[in-house]
Motif scaffolding. Structure first.
Motif, PDB file in Angstrom:
ATOM      1  N   SER A 429      -8.642  31.605  -9.006  1.00 59.86           N
ATOM      2  CA  SER A 429      -7.879  32.609  -8.257  1.00 59.86           C
ATOM      3  C   SER A 429      -8.792  33.422  -7.339  1.00 59.86           C
ATOM      4  CB  SER A 429      -7.161  33.544  -9.240  1.00 59.86           C
ATOM      5  OG  SER A 429      -6.500  34.579  -8.548  1.00 59.86           O
ATOM      6  N   LEU A 430      -9.974  33.785  -7.870  1.00 62.12           N
ATOM      7  CA  LEU A 430     -10.929  34.551  -7.075  1.00 62.12           C
ATOM      8  C   LEU A 430     -11.424  33.731  -5.879  1.00 62.12           C
ATOM      9  CD1 LEU A 430     -12.347  37.351  -7.206  1.00 62.12           C
ATOM     10  CD2 LEU A 430     -14.269  36.182  -8.334  1.00 62.12           C
ATOM     11  N   TYR A 431     -11.637  32.473  -6.093  1.00 60.76           N
ATOM     12  CA  TYR A 431     -12.106  31.596  -5.017  1.00 60.76           C
ATOM     13  C   TYR A 431     -11.042  31.457  -3.925  1.00 60.76           C
ATOM     14  CZ  TYR A 431     -13.579  27.305  -2.674  1.00 60.76           C
ATOM     15  OH  TYR A 431     -13.921  26.380  -1.732  1.00 60.76           O
ATOM     16  N   LYS A 432      -9.800  31.259  -4.331  1.00 57.04           N
ATOM     17  CA  LYS A 432      -8.715  31.093  -3.355  1.00 57.04           C
ATOM     18  C   LYS A 432      -8.471  32.387  -2.553  1.00 57.04           C
ATOM     19  CE  LYS A 432      -6.242  27.512  -5.924  1.00 57.04           C
ATOM     20  NZ  LYS A 432      -4.983  27.175  -6.672  1.00 57.04           N
ATOM     21  N   GLU A 433      -8.690  33.528  -3.229  1.00 58.67           N
ATOM     22  CA  GLU A 433      -8.438  34.818  -2.573  1.00 58.67           C
ATOM     23  C   GLU A 433      -9.533  35.174  -1.566  1.00 58.67           C
ATOM     24  OE1 GLU A 433      -8.377  39.575  -3.759  1.00 58.67           O
ATOM     25  OE2 GLU A 433      -8.146  38.044  -5.331  1.00 58.67           O
ATOM     26  N   LEU A 434     -10.788  34.904  -1.902  1.00 52.18           N
ATOM     27  CA  LEU A 434     -11.903  35.406  -1.087  1.00 52.18           C
ATOM     28  C   LEU A 434     -12.603  34.349  -0.236  1.00 52.18           C
ATOM     29  CD1 LEU A 434     -13.594  37.799  -3.702  1.00 52.18           C
ATOM     30  CD2 LEU A 434     -11.971  38.394  -1.879  1.00 52.18           C
ATOM     31  N   ILE A 435     -12.564  33.104  -0.638  1.00 53.93           N
ATOM     32  CA  ILE A 435     -13.363  32.088   0.058  1.00 53.93           C
ATOM     33  C   ILE A 435     -12.505  31.156   0.907  1.00 53.93           C
ATOM     34  CG2 ILE A 435     -15.021  30.203  -0.233  1.00 53.93           C
ATOM     35  CD1 ILE A 435     -16.064  33.001  -0.938  1.00 53.93           C
ATOM     36  N   GLU A 436     -11.404  30.686   0.359  1.00 56.00           N
ATOM     37  CA  GLU A 436     -10.597  29.709   1.093  1.00 56.00           C
ATOM     38  C   GLU A 436     -10.093  30.232   2.450  1.00 56.00           C
ATOM     39  OE1 GLU A 436      -7.502  27.895  -1.101  1.00 56.00           O
ATOM     40  OE2 GLU A 436      -8.875  26.477  -2.072  1.00 56.00           O
ATOM     41  N   PRO A 437      -9.726  31.516   2.587  1.00 58.77           N
ATOM     42  CA  PRO A 437      -9.310  31.995   3.919  1.00 58.77           C
ATOM     43  C   PRO A 437     -10.420  31.857   4.973  1.00 58.77           C
ATOM     44  CG  PRO A 437      -8.580  33.521   2.238  1.00 58.77           C
ATOM     45  CD  PRO A 437      -9.483  32.544   1.548  1.00 58.77           C
ATOM     46  N   LEU A 438     -11.655  32.106   4.561  1.00 57.65           N
ATOM     47  CA  LEU A 438     -12.777  31.980   5.504  1.00 57.65           C
ATOM     48  C   LEU A 438     -13.029  30.513   5.853  1.00 57.65           C
ATOM     49  CD1 LEU A 438     -15.264  34.603   3.994  1.00 57.65           C
ATOM     50  CD2 LEU A 438     -13.584  34.898   5.840  1.00 57.65           C
ATOM     51  N   LYS A 439     -12.906  29.627   4.876  1.00 54.12           N
ATOM     52  CA  LYS A 439     -13.086  28.199   5.140  1.00 54.12           C
ATOM     53  C   LYS A 439     -12.016  27.703   6.108  1.00 54.12           C
ATOM     54  CE  LYS A 439     -14.350  25.336   1.934  1.00 54.12           C
ATOM     55  NZ  LYS A 439     -14.393  24.533   0.683  1.00 54.12           N
ATOM     56  N   GLN A 440     -10.800  28.166   5.902  1.00 53.73           N
ATOM     57  CA  GLN A 440      -9.693  27.774   6.766  1.00 53.73           C
ATOM     58  C   GLN A 440      -9.932  28.259   8.199  1.00 53.73           C
ATOM     59  OE1 GLN A 440      -7.174  25.801   6.091  1.00 53.73           O
ATOM     60  NE2 GLN A 440      -6.239  26.023   8.109  1.00 53.73           N
ATOM     61  N   TYR A 441     -10.397  29.503   8.337  1.00 52.89           N
ATOM     62  CA  TYR A 441     -10.671  30.054   9.663  1.00 52.89           C
ATOM     63  C   TYR A 441     -11.782  29.260  10.366  1.00 52.89           C
ATOM     64  CZ  TYR A 441     -11.548  33.496  13.327  1.00 52.89           C
ATOM     65  OH  TYR A 441     -11.686  34.111  14.551  1.00 52.89           O
ATOM     66  N   ASP A 442     -12.822  28.925   9.633  1.00 58.12           N
ATOM     67  CA  ASP A 442     -13.932  28.151  10.215  1.00 58.12           C
ATOM     68  C   ASP A 442     -13.459  26.786  10.696  1.00 58.12           C
ATOM     69  OD1 ASP A 442     -15.762  30.130   9.861  1.00 58.12           O
ATOM     70  OD2 ASP A 442     -16.642  29.326   8.017  1.00 58.12           O
TER      71      ASP A 442
END
Length: 519
Positions: A429-442
């Motif tokens: 959950s922490l990974y999806k909340e904080l990291i995945e949005p940045l990966k998607q933007y990149d």
């Protein structure tokens, strides 16, 4: 043993030849006689044999006396023993040329008494030859029995002493590499005159070296040495079989220690087996996993042969410190140490790497993963699992162009913990909340927000260092950080948030590592 040889001098001492006269060639008195034949035809080539006594009436020479010289020429070519001639029957006198050649070649020329028949001479000479050969065969049989007994009782040191005694020389048994296995007391390399190969099929197992030349007339010596070579082939074959069996037992025990879950209740038994097989012993044990970054050949068989060569090198060069094995293409090493200090582990592996470097191609990168030390061999399988984790995590996180890559599991405590927690709901959950949005933007905008955030967290929020590491202007760093704040709706100055971001970031790296693991 040499007295068993039947020479021309011995023949002339027989009663049948008491009236025979030696005309020339007395320097050949020690010529050994193996055969006796008569010759009355003028054809001299193609049928003469070494160590042969020729008897003739001279009939074929009656009109061409020079043919006697031709006969001596031909006998000299093949190594004939002597010539007996009834000169008074057809030749009134022996040509001077024949006398000269008899002396030159050392082939005795003697006159047969007129009253002595071929049949009597042949019978007496053959009786002497066969009688003396029987003596030789008896002696050889006795010596062979001694040799066989020594080999069956595995007394190689005594075997070489027997060789020296019976051949009246210094002797040594050498292995295939030329190293001395056993030798007589005064043997010296400088005294070596002959080396006889000991082989089984086409494979050379060793040599028998002696300090004198065995002459062709030394029948006993030649026969005895042939049997020495044969029994040594048996001895080396036995040793090879024992060595292979011992190596297989060592490999089986090593696989049991490294690849199977340890059983503490069997610790004492495992240690006893390791000691009996002359395997490594120490106060602490740990495992290491070795990997070559580049295949030396596209042929997988070649790569496997290289790894097998490495296993053999490690086991032979560091017998009491390292034991290695190859399983499913993975090279694993069981290591013994006197201390649990990590710096000692690194030092030991460094020395192992330096040795391996001499075998591996220069362009290949060698990587080592090291597990924790344990007091019990039963825990070596745990250490190997840790070593493989350290190898994969280290390769996944820390790029290093040097061929010397050593990764200790202690350096990756956080990654090890996260690796064991892969799939844990809160972390996911922490990974999806904080990291995945940045990966998607990149992915959508070809930006580098994630790598910028990673550098920002690792440098302790030092934007100047981030700019230097990423080779961009500091204003670009500030711009990217603002975009991250907007996307995540957060304050990067919050210490608690930075901790969560670091944990989520490390967890994301661990997920990628986990996907590539083949433990």
């Amino acid at each position: 043993m040499q007295s068993a040889a039947f020479t021309f001098a011995h023949m002339m001492q027989l009663p049948l030849f008491r009236d025979a006269q030696v005309l020339a060639g007395m320097t050949g008195s020690d010529n050994e006689i193996f055969y006796v034949d008569s010759m009355e035809m003028p054809d001299l080539t193609g049928w003469l044999r070494p160590n042969e006594l020729i008897l003739t009436t001279g009939y074929s020479f009656r009109n061409e006396p020079h043919m006697l010289s031709r006969l001596l020429d031909e006998m000299h070519k093949v190594g004939g023993a002597a010539v007996g001639i009834k000169a008074r029957r057809y030749l009134k006198e022996i040509p001077d040329e024949a006398i000269l050649k008899s002396n030159e070649y050392g082939i005795p020329l003697f006159e047969i008494p007129p009253d002595v028949t071929y049949m009597d001479m042949t019978r007496v000479i053959l009786d002497e030859i066969l009688g003396r050969q029987a003596i030789i065969l008896q002696e050889v049989q006795h010596a062979n029995q001694q040799l066989t007994d020594l080999v069956l009782n595995r007394r190689t040191d005594e075997l070489v002493v027997l060789v020296g005694q019976l051949l009246h020389c210094e002797a040594a048994i050498l292995n295939a590499g030329g190293d001395i296995e056993a030798c007589t007391t005064d043997f010296s390399w400088t005294d070596t005159v002959q080396k006889h190969v000991v082989r089984v099929g086409t494979r050379v197992f060793g040599y028998i070296a002696i300090s004198r030349t065995l002459e062709s007339i030394d029948t006993f010596g030649q026969l005895f040495l042939e049997h020495v070579v044969t029994v040594l082939a048996v001895e080396f074959t036995i040793r090879q079989s024992q060595r292979l069996r011992r190596e297989q037992e060592q490999t089986d025990l090593l696989a049991e220690i490294l690849l199977q879950p340890g059983k503490p209740e069997q610790e004492e038994l495992v240690r006893y087996r390791a000691q009996r097989l002359d395997m490594i012993q120490g106060n602490f044990y740990y495992a290491a996993s070795l990997e070559l970054s580049e295949a030396v050949s596209s042929d997988e068989n070649v790569n496997v042969l290289l790894k097998e060569r490495l296993v053999k090198h490690i086991n032979s060069s560091f017998r009491l410190k390292f034991s290695s094995m190859l399983s499913d293409g993975v090279l694993s090493v069981l290591c013994a140490t006197e201390t649990s200090a990590r710096n000692q582990q690194r030092t030991d592996i460094e020395s192992l790497l330096a040795s391996i470097r001499e075998i591996v191609a220069e362009e290949q990168t060698i990587s080592f993963g090291i597990g924790r030390t344990y007091e019990n061999l039963s825990e070596a399988s745990t250490s190997l699992s840790e070593a493989r984790k350290a190898l994969i995590i280290g390769k996944g996180q820390r790029g290093n162009e040097s061929w010397r890559k050593i990764f200790h599991i202690h350096d990756f405590i956080v990654e090890e913990m996260l690796l064991d927690l892969t799939g844990q709901p809160q972390l996911e959950s922490l990974y999806k909340e904080l990291i995945e949005p940045l990966k998607q933007y990149d992915r959508e905008y070809s930006q580098h927000l994630l790598s910028t955030l990673n550098a920002y967290l690792r440098t302790g929020a030092n934007t100047k260092l981030v700019a230097e590491q990423l080779f961009i202007h500091r204003n670009s760093v500030l711009y990217r950080l603002e975009r991250i704040k907007e996307i995540l709706q957060c304050d990067l100055n919050d210490a608690e948030l930075r901790f969560r971001l670091t944990l989520a970031m490390r967890y994301g790296e661990t997920i990628d590592i986990y996907k590539n693991m083949h433990l």
